[in-house]
Motif scaffolding. Structure first.
Motif, PDB file in Angstrom:
ATOM      1  N   TYR A 254       0.852  -1.190   0.000  1.00  0.00           N
ATOM      2  CA  TYR A 254       0.000   0.000   0.000  1.00  0.00           C
ATOM      3  C   TYR A 254       0.889   1.243   0.000  1.00  0.00           C
ATOM      4  CZ  TYR A 254      -4.107  -2.840   1.041  1.00  0.00           C
ATOM      5  OH  TYR A 254      -5.123  -3.757   0.968  1.00  0.00           O
ATOM      6  N   SER A 255       0.613   2.145  -0.933  1.00  0.00           N
ATOM      7  CA  SER A 255       1.428   3.355  -1.028  1.00  0.00           C
ATOM      8  C   SER A 255       0.541   4.550  -1.368  1.00  0.00           C
ATOM      9  CB  SER A 255       2.519   3.186  -2.089  1.00  0.00           C
ATOM     10  OG  SER A 255       3.549   4.146  -1.924  1.00  0.00           O
ATOM     11  N   ASP A 256       0.980   5.721  -0.950  1.00  0.00           N
ATOM     12  CA  ASP A 256       0.227   6.953  -1.147  1.00  0.00           C
ATOM     13  C   ASP A 256       0.683   7.590  -2.463  1.00  0.00           C
ATOM     14  OD1 ASP A 256      -1.749   8.622  -0.083  1.00  0.00           O
ATOM     15  OD2 ASP A 256      -0.276  10.010   0.735  1.00  0.00           O
ATOM     16  N   VAL A 257      -0.075   7.392  -3.529  1.00  0.00           N
ATOM     17  CA  VAL A 257       0.290   7.897  -4.851  1.00  0.00           C
ATOM     18  C   VAL A 257      -0.153   9.347  -4.961  1.00  0.00           C
ATOM     19  CG1 VAL A 257       0.037   7.565  -7.337  1.00  0.00           C
ATOM     20  CG2 VAL A 257       0.118   5.577  -5.807  1.00  0.00           C
ATOM     21  N   ASP A 258       0.785  10.244  -5.162  1.00  0.00           N
ATOM     22  CA  ASP A 258       0.524  11.669  -5.035  1.00  0.00           C
ATOM     23  C   ASP A 258      -0.301  12.245  -6.184  1.00  0.00           C
ATOM     24  OD1 ASP A 258       2.803  11.046  -6.574  1.00  0.00           O
ATOM     25  OD2 ASP A 258       3.567  13.090  -6.430  1.00  0.00           O
ATOM     26  N   ARG A 259      -0.258  11.630  -7.370  1.00  0.00           N
ATOM     27  CA  ARG A 259      -0.989  12.138  -8.532  1.00  0.00           C
ATOM     28  C   ARG A 259      -1.149  11.007  -9.534  1.00  0.00           C
ATOM     29  NH1 ARG A 259       2.502  13.196 -13.139  1.00  0.00           N
ATOM     30  NH2 ARG A 259       4.712  13.160 -12.556  1.00  0.00           N
ATOM     31  N   ARG A 260      -1.805  11.270 -10.643  1.00  0.00           N
ATOM     32  CA  ARG A 260      -1.899  10.238 -11.656  1.00  0.00           C
ATOM     33  C   ARG A 260      -0.609  10.191 -12.478  1.00  0.00           C
ATOM     34  NH1 ARG A 260      -5.926   9.310 -16.915  1.00  0.00           N
ATOM     35  NH2 ARG A 260      -5.461   7.073 -17.088  1.00  0.00           N
ATOM     36  N   TYR A 261      -0.125   8.978 -12.698  1.00  0.00           N
ATOM     37  CA  TYR A 261       1.036   8.750 -13.546  1.00  0.00           C
ATOM     38  C   TYR A 261       0.559   8.031 -14.801  1.00  0.00           C
ATOM     39  CZ  TYR A 261       3.859   9.981  -9.507  1.00  0.00           C
ATOM     40  OH  TYR A 261       4.429  10.652  -8.461  1.00  0.00           O
ATOM     41  N   PHE A 262       0.718   8.688 -15.925  1.00  0.00           N
ATOM     42  CA  PHE A 262       0.179   8.116 -17.161  1.00  0.00           C
ATOM     43  C   PHE A 262       1.099   8.399 -18.336  1.00  0.00           C
ATOM     44  CE2 PHE A 262      -2.273   8.383 -21.102  1.00  0.00           C
ATOM     45  CZ  PHE A 262      -2.885   7.131 -21.119  1.00  0.00           C
ATOM     46  N   ASN A 263       1.357   7.369 -19.126  1.00  0.00           N
ATOM     47  CA  ASN A 263       1.986   7.532 -20.434  1.00  0.00           C
ATOM     48  C   ASN A 263       1.612   6.337 -21.295  1.00  0.00           C
ATOM     49  OD1 ASN A 263       3.856   8.782 -22.404  1.00  0.00           O
ATOM     50  ND2 ASN A 263       4.932   6.838 -22.141  1.00  0.00           N
ATOM     51  N   ASP A 264       1.169   6.623 -22.510  1.00  0.00           N
ATOM     52  CA  ASP A 264       0.831   5.598 -23.487  1.00  0.00           C
ATOM     53  C   ASP A 264       1.503   6.005 -24.794  1.00  0.00           C
ATOM     54  OD1 ASP A 264      -0.250   3.881 -25.337  1.00  0.00           O
ATOM     55  OD2 ASP A 264      -2.276   3.983 -24.536  1.00  0.00           O
ATOM     56  N   ASN A 265       2.396   5.182 -25.265  1.00  0.00           N
ATOM     57  CA  ASN A 265       3.175   5.552 -26.447  1.00  0.00           C
ATOM     58  C   ASN A 265       2.388   5.458 -27.750  1.00  0.00           C
ATOM     59  OD1 ASN A 265       5.565   6.110 -25.055  1.00  0.00           O
ATOM     60  ND2 ASN A 265       6.102   3.950 -24.971  1.00  0.00           N
ATOM     61  N   SER A 266       1.204   4.858 -27.695  1.00  0.00           N
ATOM     62  CA  SER A 266       0.405   4.752 -28.914  1.00  0.00           C
ATOM     63  C   SER A 266      -0.331   6.056 -29.171  1.00  0.00           C
ATOM     64  CB  SER A 266      -0.594   3.605 -28.792  1.00  0.00           C
ATOM     65  OG  SER A 266      -1.496   3.829 -27.721  1.00  0.00           O
ATOM     66  N   PRO A 267      -0.611   6.383 -30.413  1.00  0.00           N
ATOM     67  CA  PRO A 267      -1.362   7.606 -30.736  1.00  0.00           C
ATOM     68  C   PRO A 267      -2.741   7.560 -30.072  1.00  0.00           C
ATOM     69  CG  PRO A 267      -0.363   6.668 -32.699  1.00  0.00           C
ATOM     70  CD  PRO A 267      -0.207   5.639 -31.616  1.00  0.00           C
ATOM     71  N   PRO A 268      -3.318   8.688 -29.638  1.00  0.00           N
ATOM     72  CA  PRO A 268      -2.792  10.048 -29.796  1.00  0.00           C
ATOM     73  C   PRO A 268      -1.913  10.507 -28.645  1.00  0.00           C
ATOM     74  CG  PRO A 268      -4.982  10.162 -28.890  1.00  0.00           C
ATOM     75  CD  PRO A 268      -4.681   8.687 -29.068  1.00  0.00           C
ATOM     76  N   PHE A 269      -1.640   9.615 -27.667  1.00  0.00           N
ATOM     77  CA  PHE A 269      -0.910  10.041 -26.474  1.00  0.00           C
ATOM     78  C   PHE A 269       0.563  10.272 -26.795  1.00  0.00           C
ATOM     79  CE2 PHE A 269      -4.436   7.250 -25.235  1.00  0.00           C
ATOM     80  CZ  PHE A 269      -5.213   8.183 -24.574  1.00  0.00           C
ATOM     81  N   GLY A 270       1.223   9.253 -27.348  1.00  0.00           N
ATOM     82  CA  GLY A 270       2.543   9.418 -27.930  1.00  0.00           C
ATOM     83  C   GLY A 270       3.597  10.012 -27.054  1.00  0.00           C
ATOM     84  N   GLY A 271       3.906   9.404 -25.912  1.00  0.00           N
ATOM     85  CA  GLY A 271       5.010   9.899 -25.106  1.00  0.00           C
ATOM     86  C   GLY A 271       6.351   9.694 -25.762  1.00  0.00           C
TER      87      GLY A 271
END
Length: 499
Positions: free
Chosen positions: A180-197
């Motif tokens: 169990y951990s306190d996640v401070d914010r959303r962490y998101f990356n998806d390399n597929s379009p349209p996100f494309g990190g």
């Protein structure tokens, strides 16, 4: 969590067995602490060949001459190196940089076990190879050159090194029941379009809020770095380590010891090859496991592609690491129970907000109304805010959370972004009455008619919590503890409530 006392005369186990258990103990530090050592000395008698069959390796020849000797029974510093080296890299002898660099100080005479993460982009002098990022030392000369580089940088003894592949980390977290951990914010990356990190960025999707992180999500969380800094990443790793140490007990390790030893054997290398040294280190690990983990933040500045630190700051952080002190309560940071007469009056006045804070607008209240419609308990929201901070409505959410017994509860997280890169604080509430994050408060304090529980990380407030009805609530500091103690207390005292 604390280990059971060790017998004065532990059973005399074979050298091969000692080594397997030490490896287990040190790798579990990444996901639980050194309690496996207790299990080794008290229970394990039949698993001596597990590690060898798993194919583990040794670093004793490679690191000979690079590590410091240690007096029998004396404190020891262990360097933990994490990499994502794959089988193909080993086969083709591809250079791999160390993705995680953690120093662990075992010294039961101190009130805490010191843990310090070094930023992988730290600008250093690599012996014989000029100036580069610290993780380049691993690519050039493996664990041996990493040890030499860090010793020259901090001028501290390093007694042992453990090289961990992240595949082992991921599998060990799963076997140990997640963290169990306190996640401070959303962490998101998806390399597929349209996100494309981009192909250089790992994919991740971990939402904000207190939650149970398992294998791949846990690994993604501790390794994430883009859109914040290397220093924030190091703080994130230290938080996860401390959470894991506090939550995973000896019983779980006992029950899964064979599977864990296979994991450790496959994904771990170490220098240790002396039976007496193993026994001393095991005892030291057991004694240190009874102490709280104290995170030592690394001082540094972002300078272009590097993290830089002055010689003065390096000397100071090395001294703190070697002379760690337990978490302490600082009563000067706000009203105490001895100031009941003035607490209530002060808590209602925006004029007494500490420097760097201001009265909040209506955004947090509006968000609280939306959250309250999804929850069976009241929602508290901050009426004060850090200057320059902004509520992240896309990250804030109401969600389900489950305890280890599978019982479902409701929870919410309100996320606030400061003007510092990668610095987020937040408000959490849940009708789970006993979340592990609120175990063992450093101090209880009465202010403004409410009792708060304070949780310190060294001298800095990490969490301020309170209870109302059947629900529990807390304010979380940023990963780098960038909010002052006075600001943390002011946020807690400022909260309003939506039923």
């Amino acid at each position: 969590m604390s280990a059971n006392p060790i017998d004065d005369r532990p059973p005399r186990l074979a050298w091969g067995m000692y080594k397997r258990f030490l490896l287990a103990a040190l790798v579990v530090v990444l996901a639980s602490a050194a309690t496996v050592a207790t299990a080794a000395l008290l229970e394990f008698k039949d698993d001596k060949d597990i590690f060898l069959r798993a194919g583990g390796g040794s670093l004793d020849k490679a690191t000979k001459g690079a590590l410091d000797d240690v007096d029998p029974g004396g404190p020891q510093t262990i360097l933990l190196l994490g990499s994502d080296q794959r089988y193909i890299d080993i086969k083709q002898k591809n250079p791999v940089r160390s993705d995680t660099i953690i120093l662990l100080r075992l010294n039961p005479e101190r009130g805490a076990t010191a843990v310090m993460s070094l930023p992988r982009d730290l600008k250093v002098k690599i012996p014989g190879h000029g100036t580069d990022k610290i993780n380049a030392a691993y690519a050039i000369g493996g664990p041996t050159l990493s040890v030499k580089t860090i010793r020259n940088l901090l001028h501290i003894p390093i007694n042992h090194v453990v090289n961990v592949n992240f595949g082992g980390f991921r599998r060990a977290v799963d076997r140990l029941g997640c963290v169990y951990s306190d996640v401070d914010r959303r962490y998101f990356n998806d390399n597929s379009p349209p996100f494309g990190g981009g192909p250089d960025y790992a994919t991740i999707d971990v939402k904000a809020g207190y939650q149970k992180l398992c294998g791949q999500d846990a690994l993604d969380f501790v390794r994430y770095r883009h859109f914040d800094t290397d220093l924030v990443r190091a703080a994130r790793q230290q938080q996860f380590l401390a959470d894991a140490k506090d939550q995973i007990g000896v019983g779980k390790i006992f029950s899964d010891r064979k599977a864990l030893l296979r994991i450790f054997g496959r994904y771990t290398q170490t220098d240790i090859n002396d039976g007496d040294a193993i026994l001393r280190l095991l005892k030291l690990a057991v004694e240190s496991a009874q102490k709280p983990v104290q995170e030592i933040p690394f001082p540094g500045d972002i300078t272009g592609d590097y993290v830089t630190a002055t010689p003065e700051h390096l000397q100071e952080v090395a001294h703190r690491f070697l002379n760690v002190a337990p978490a302490t309560a600082k009563t000067s940071s706000g009203s105490s129970s001895k100031k009941k007469g003035s607490s209530k009056k002060k808590s209602s006045s925006a004029a007494v907000l500490p420097p760097g804070m201001q009265k909040a607008g209506t955004g947090a209240e509006d968000e609280a109304v939306l959250l309250a419609a999804k929850l069976p308990f009241a929602v508290y929201y901050p009426k004060a805010t850090l200057s320059g901070a902004s509520l992240q409505t896309d990250d804030s959410r109401a969600y389900d959370i489950f305890d280890r017994g599978g019982h479902k509860y409701r929870a919410y997280r309100m996320v606030v972004k400061t003007d510092g890169l990668g610095q987020y604080y937040g408000v959490t509430g849940t009708n789970w009455s006993g979340p592990p994050i609120l175990d063992n408060p450093s101090e209880r304090r009465r202010m403004g008619g409410r009792t708060y529980e304070l949780f310190y990380d060294g001298s800095k407030l990490r969490i301020v919590s309170w209870r109302s009805g059947k629900a529990t609530y807390w304010i979380s500091n940023t990963l780098s503890r960038s909010l002052s103690n006075a600001q943390m207390l002011a946020l807690a005292r400022s909260v309003g409530k939506i039923r």
